[in-house]
Structures are given as C-alpha cells and as structure tokens.
Write a protein that holds these residues in place. Structure first.
Motif, PDB file in Angstrom:
ATOM      1  N   PHE A 124      -6.194  11.401  -0.439  1.00 48.07           N
ATOM      2  CA  PHE A 124      -6.071  10.867   0.908  1.00 48.07           C
ATOM      3  C   PHE A 124      -4.825   9.896   0.709  1.00 48.07           C
ATOM      4  O   PHE A 124      -4.741   9.083  -0.206  1.00 48.07           O
ATOM      5  CB  PHE A 124      -7.260  10.011   1.207  1.00 48.07           C
ATOM      6  CG  PHE A 124      -6.978   9.303   2.601  1.00 48.07           C
ATOM      7  CD1 PHE A 124      -7.199  10.081   3.710  1.00 48.07           C
ATOM      8  CD2 PHE A 124      -6.808   7.891   2.938  1.00 48.07           C
ATOM      9  CE1 PHE A 124      -7.115   9.445   5.149  1.00 48.07           C
ATOM     10  CE2 PHE A 124      -6.760   7.334   4.175  1.00 48.07           C
ATOM     11  CZ  PHE A 124      -6.870   8.038   5.082  1.00 48.07           C
ATOM     12  N   ASN A 125      -3.902  10.063   1.683  1.00 48.63           N
ATOM     13  CA  ASN A 125      -2.847   9.328   1.754  1.00 48.63           C
ATOM     14  C   ASN A 125      -3.051   7.967   2.412  1.00 48.63           C
ATOM     15  O   ASN A 125      -3.103   8.137   3.862  1.00 48.63           O
ATOM     16  CB  ASN A 125      -1.621  10.091   2.205  1.00 48.63           C
ATOM     17  CG  ASN A 125      -0.306   9.589   2.249  1.00 48.63           C
ATOM     18  OD1 ASN A 125       0.096   8.411   1.769  1.00 48.63           O
ATOM     19  ND2 ASN A 125       0.821  10.370   2.656  1.00 48.63           N
ATOM     20  N   LEU A 126      -2.940   6.852   1.887  1.00 46.62           N
ATOM     21  CA  LEU A 126      -3.030   5.709   2.637  1.00 46.62           C
ATOM     22  C   LEU A 126      -1.940   5.169   3.509  1.00 46.62           C
ATOM     23  O   LEU A 126      -2.039   4.248   4.237  1.00 46.62           O
ATOM     24  CB  LEU A 126      -3.341   4.453   1.501  1.00 46.62           C
ATOM     25  CG  LEU A 126      -4.533   4.516   1.052  1.00 46.62           C
ATOM     26  CD1 LEU A 126      -4.816   3.370  -0.083  1.00 46.62           C
ATOM     27  CD2 LEU A 126      -5.689   4.277   2.236  1.00 46.62           C
ATOM     28  N   SER A 127      -0.770   5.682   3.426  1.00 43.82           N
ATOM     29  CA  SER A 127       0.295   5.752   4.355  1.00 43.82           C
ATOM     30  C   SER A 127       0.038   6.031   5.772  1.00 43.82           C
ATOM     31  O   SER A 127       0.516   5.391   6.734  1.00 43.82           O
ATOM     32  CB  SER A 127       1.518   6.347   3.852  1.00 43.82           C
ATOM     33  OG  SER A 127       1.149   7.694   4.121  1.00 43.82           O
ATOM     34  N   HIS A 128      -1.161   6.784   5.965  1.00 43.61           N
ATOM     35  CA  HIS A 128      -1.590   6.983   7.446  1.00 43.61           C
ATOM     36  C   HIS A 128      -2.054   5.590   8.186  1.00 43.61           C
ATOM     37  O   HIS A 128      -2.231   5.507   9.428  1.00 43.61           O
ATOM     38  CB  HIS A 128      -2.575   8.107   7.562  1.00 43.61           C
ATOM     39  CG  HIS A 128      -2.088   9.464   7.118  1.00 43.61           C
ATOM     40  ND1 HIS A 128      -1.187  10.055   7.729  1.00 43.61           N
ATOM     41  CD2 HIS A 128      -2.437  10.043   6.027  1.00 43.61           C
ATOM     42  CE1 HIS A 128      -0.958  11.280   7.066  1.00 43.61           C
ATOM     43  NE2 HIS A 128      -1.701  11.381   6.196  1.00 43.61           N
ATOM     44  N   LEU A 129      -2.487   4.835   7.304  1.00 48.32           N
ATOM     45  CA  LEU A 129      -3.191   3.453   7.747  1.00 48.32           C
ATOM     46  C   LEU A 129      -2.000   2.612   8.311  1.00 48.32           C
ATOM     47  O   LEU A 129      -1.136   2.328   7.471  1.00 48.32           O
ATOM     48  CB  LEU A 129      -4.110   2.893   6.605  1.00 48.32           C
ATOM     49  CG  LEU A 129      -4.733   1.599   7.170  1.00 48.32           C
ATOM     50  CD1 LEU A 129      -5.882   1.578   8.139  1.00 48.32           C
ATOM     51  CD2 LEU A 129      -5.214   0.756   5.973  1.00 48.32           C
ATOM     52  N   ASP A 130      -2.056   2.322   9.515  1.00 49.29           N
ATOM     53  CA  ASP A 130      -0.972   1.284  10.154  1.00 49.29           C
ATOM     54  C   ASP A 130      -1.605  -0.053  10.284  1.00 49.29           C
ATOM     55  O   ASP A 130      -2.139  -0.307  11.524  1.00 49.29           O
ATOM     56  CB  ASP A 130      -0.550   2.017  11.305  1.00 49.29           C
ATOM     57  CG  ASP A 130       0.777   1.231  11.795  1.00 49.29           C
ATOM     58  OD1 ASP A 130       1.194   0.181  11.357  1.00 49.29           O
ATOM     59  OD2 ASP A 130       1.769   1.838  12.687  1.00 49.29           O
ATOM     60  N   LEU A 131      -1.447  -0.884   9.447  1.00 49.24           N
ATOM     61  CA  LEU A 131      -2.241  -2.263   9.649  1.00 49.24           C
ATOM     62  C   LEU A 131      -1.548  -3.340  10.521  1.00 49.24           C
ATOM     63  O   LEU A 131      -2.159  -3.881  11.604  1.00 49.24           O
ATOM     64  CB  LEU A 131      -2.179  -3.004   8.494  1.00 49.24           C
ATOM     65  CG  LEU A 131      -3.021  -2.413   7.243  1.00 49.24           C
ATOM     66  CD1 LEU A 131      -2.598  -3.138   5.708  1.00 49.24           C
ATOM     67  CD2 LEU A 131      -4.587  -2.472   7.263  1.00 49.24           C
ATOM     68  N   VAL A 166       0.852  -1.006   0.134  1.00 47.38           N
ATOM     69  CA  VAL A 166       0.130  -0.064  -0.150  1.00 47.38           C
ATOM     70  C   VAL A 166       0.790   1.202  -0.039  1.00 47.38           C
ATOM     71  O   VAL A 166       0.679   2.178  -0.800  1.00 47.38           O
ATOM     72  CB  VAL A 166      -0.690  -0.158   1.247  1.00 47.38           C
ATOM     73  CG1 VAL A 166      -1.451   1.322   1.456  1.00 47.38           C
ATOM     74  CG2 VAL A 166      -2.040  -0.832   0.850  1.00 47.38           C
ATOM     75  N   SER A 167       1.803   1.221   0.983  1.00 46.45           N
ATOM     76  CA  SER A 167       2.729   2.471   0.773  1.00 46.45           C
ATOM     77  C   SER A 167       3.559   2.693  -0.381  1.00 46.45           C
ATOM     78  O   SER A 167       3.828   3.819  -0.697  1.00 46.45           O
ATOM     79  CB  SER A 167       3.293   2.445   2.116  1.00 46.45           C
ATOM     80  OG  SER A 167       4.436   1.544   2.057  1.00 46.45           O
ATOM     81  N   SER A 168       3.879   1.468  -0.986  1.00 47.82           N
ATOM     82  CA  SER A 168       4.864   1.644  -2.315  1.00 47.82           C
ATOM     83  C   SER A 168       4.095   1.877  -3.623  1.00 47.82           C
ATOM     84  O   SER A 168       4.546   2.810  -4.135  1.00 47.82           O
ATOM     85  CB  SER A 168       5.545   0.513  -2.427  1.00 47.82           C
ATOM     86  OG  SER A 168       6.225   0.136  -1.267  1.00 47.82           O
TER      87      SER A 168
END
Length: 180
Positions: free
Chosen positions: A29-36, A20-22
């Motif tokens: 919306f930046n999905l890098s905020h999501l910390d799975l 997701v981050s790559s």
C-alpha cells in the motif's frame, strides 16, 4: 476553532506528509495516497468560516506544491476550491455529525482528484494512461480510501485538540447552568 491551532495542525500535517512520502514506503500500500493536508483543510471548513479555510487551503497547497516538484499551484487551486465548496456547505448545513463529515470528506477527496487530474491535462501533462476510465477510477479510488480512513482517525484527534481545556470548561459551565 482557534486560528493558531488550525495553523499548527496544518504545519504538522505538512511535515508528516513530507516524512511519510519520503521515508515510509510499503510494498502492498502506497501511503502517498493519503493527503493529510486535505483532511485538515476539510476539517477547518467545519468551523463555518469559508474565507479562513480558503486561505488555509491556498497556503498549504502552495507549500505542498513546492515540495512535490509538480506544477506549482495545482494543489493550491484544488484545496482552495475544496475549501470554498466545503465551507459554503458547512455554512448552509450543520455538518456536526461524524458520519456526515466522513461523507463530505469522501466527496472532497473525489473532487480534489478530478480537479487535480483536470488541471494537469489542461497544462498538457497526462496523468492517466489509456484506458482512461479504468485508470481514472483507480486514480480516484486509492486516495478516496486512504483519505476516508485517515479522516476516521484524524477527525476525532482534531476534535479533541481543537476543543482542548477551554471546551471542557465551557461544557462544565453549561451543565452547571442547566442544573440551577
């Protein structure tokens, strides 16, 4: 909760987080905020085994740090502290209600952000530009929102995965036992 299933869930979260981050970037919306990984670590704390959760948080955080390119050990320390506090909370209180679990996830997300920013400033790396109050609020709000929404989706999936067939058999046995 099975240790194998928790480890497999954590590995899946790490791989998805890396992908997701790559590769997935959206302009609004930046999905890098999501910390799975944080979501899976907090979920593992609901199993009432703080030591296992702390080891999981430390290991997953180190792997996450090795791919992020930041200060090695910051994610690991944050997730270990979160696992300790959440695991200790789950031992003292029954965190079985979905709404209560979401509140715990929100608190864990905010605390994770505060510890992460604090550790970086301790090592002389400023993650927040002036004005600090506005930028700190923004730095904590987006991950809080992303992790809260992610937990709404992921916690039921993990519940279903962790219970599996054995959980259905146990429920069926209890029902049959109660009918006699």
């Amino acid at each position: 909760m099975s240790v194998t299933k928790i480890i497999l869930s954590t590995i899946a979260a790490l791989l998805i987080q890396l992908l997701v981050s790559s590769y997935l970037r959206f302009p609004s919306f930046n999905l890098s905020h999501l910390d799975l990984v944080l979501i899976v670590v907090v979920y593992s704390c609901f199993g009432r085994d703080p030591l296992r959760s702390m080891l999981l948080g430390a290991g997953a955080g180190l792997v996450q740090d090795s791919f992020s390119g930041g200060i090695l050990g910051t994610q690991s320390f944050c997730k270990t502290v979160i696992a300790f506090l959440t695991g200790s909370l789950s031992v003292r209180f029954a965190l079985d209600s979905p709404l209560l679990r979401l509140f715990v996830m929100a608190g864990a997300s905010i605390l994770h952000g505060l510890i992460f920013v604090g550790l970086h400033s301790l090592f002389g790396v400023s993650l927040i530009e002036p004005p600090v109050q506005e930028n700190l609020l923004r730095r904590l709000a987006w991950p809080l929102l992303a992790n809260f929404i992610g937990a709404i989706i992921i916690f039921p999936l993990l519940d279903r995965y962790m219970t599996g067939r054995a959980g259905r058999r146990e429920r069926r046995t209890v029902r049959l036992g109660q009918m006699r």
